[in-house]
Design a protein around this motif. Structure first.
Motif, short mmCIF file in Angstrom:
data_model
loop_
_atom_site.label_atom_id
_atom_site.label_comp_id
_atom_site.label_asym_id
_atom_site.label_seq_id
_atom_site.Cartn_x
_atom_site.Cartn_y
_atom_site.Cartn_z
N ASP A 1 4.86 33.12 28.42
CA ASP A 1 5.32 33.11 29.81
C ASP A 1 5.27 31.71 30.41
OD1 ASP A 1 5.92 35.81 29.90
OD2 ASP A 1 3.91 36.37 30.58
N ILE B 1 8.61 29.64 31.74
CA ILE B 1 8.72 29.11 33.10
C ILE B 1 8.92 27.60 33.07
CG2 ILE B 1 7.42 28.75 35.24
CD1 ILE B 1 6.21 31.59 34.71
N GLN C 1 12.45 25.69 32.69
CA GLN C 1 13.38 25.36 33.77
C GLN C 1 13.57 23.86 33.89
OE1 GLN C 1 11.35 27.57 36.85
NE2 GLN C 1 12.94 29.14 36.83
N PHE D 1 16.37 33.95 32.18
CA PHE D 1 14.93 34.00 31.97
C PHE D 1 14.58 34.81 30.73
CE2 PHE D 1 10.79 36.01 32.36
CZ PHE D 1 9.98 34.89 32.49
#
Length: 130
Positions: free
Chosen positions: A37, A41, A44, A56
């Motif tokens: 995770d 993230i 990006q 995502f």
């Protein structure tokens, strides 16, 4: 047809390569693997710097694969993945430097994985380290 395939695989392969490099670096520095995770993230920034867009869920799937591939690369590679090696593989922390033989090795493992080939088949003469 080959050109479309290469274009469709380029960004995911480069992002997966970046994830694997990040995993190897984190594991070398702390003995811990990064969480998928967190990688998904942080992607990006990588996508913005490299001018790419990716959903995502696709980033998350690549992030999950990265740990397995990083473990595999550690087993089969003769390269020691330390800070010096990492520095030779990246520009400004986010861009991949394909002049690095270690990075090319990781990129090929990632591409083979995304193409559905066994990454251990890339070099049949290479034996995994115990």
């Amino acid at each position: 047809m080959e050109q479309a395939l290469a274009f469709d695989l380029l960004a995911p392969t480069e992002l997966l390569t970046y994830f694997v490099v990040s995993q190897l670096t984190a594991h070398h520095m702390s003995g811990e693997w990064l969480k998928a995770d967190d990688l998904a993230i942080s992607a990006q920034s990588w996508l913005r710097v490299n001018g790419c867009n990716m959903a995502f869920l696709q980033r998350r799937r690549l992030a999950v694969r990265a740990r397995h591939l990083a473990e595999h690369v550690e087993r089969i590679s003769d390269t020691a993945f330390n800070e010096t090696t990492k520095a030779s593989m990246l520009f400004s922390g986010l861009g991949l430097d394909f002049r690095s033989p270690a990075l090319v090795e990781i990129y090929l493992v990632c591409m083979n994985d995304l193409l559905g080939e066994s990454s251990t088949d890339q070099n049949p003469n290479k034996q995994e380290r115990p």
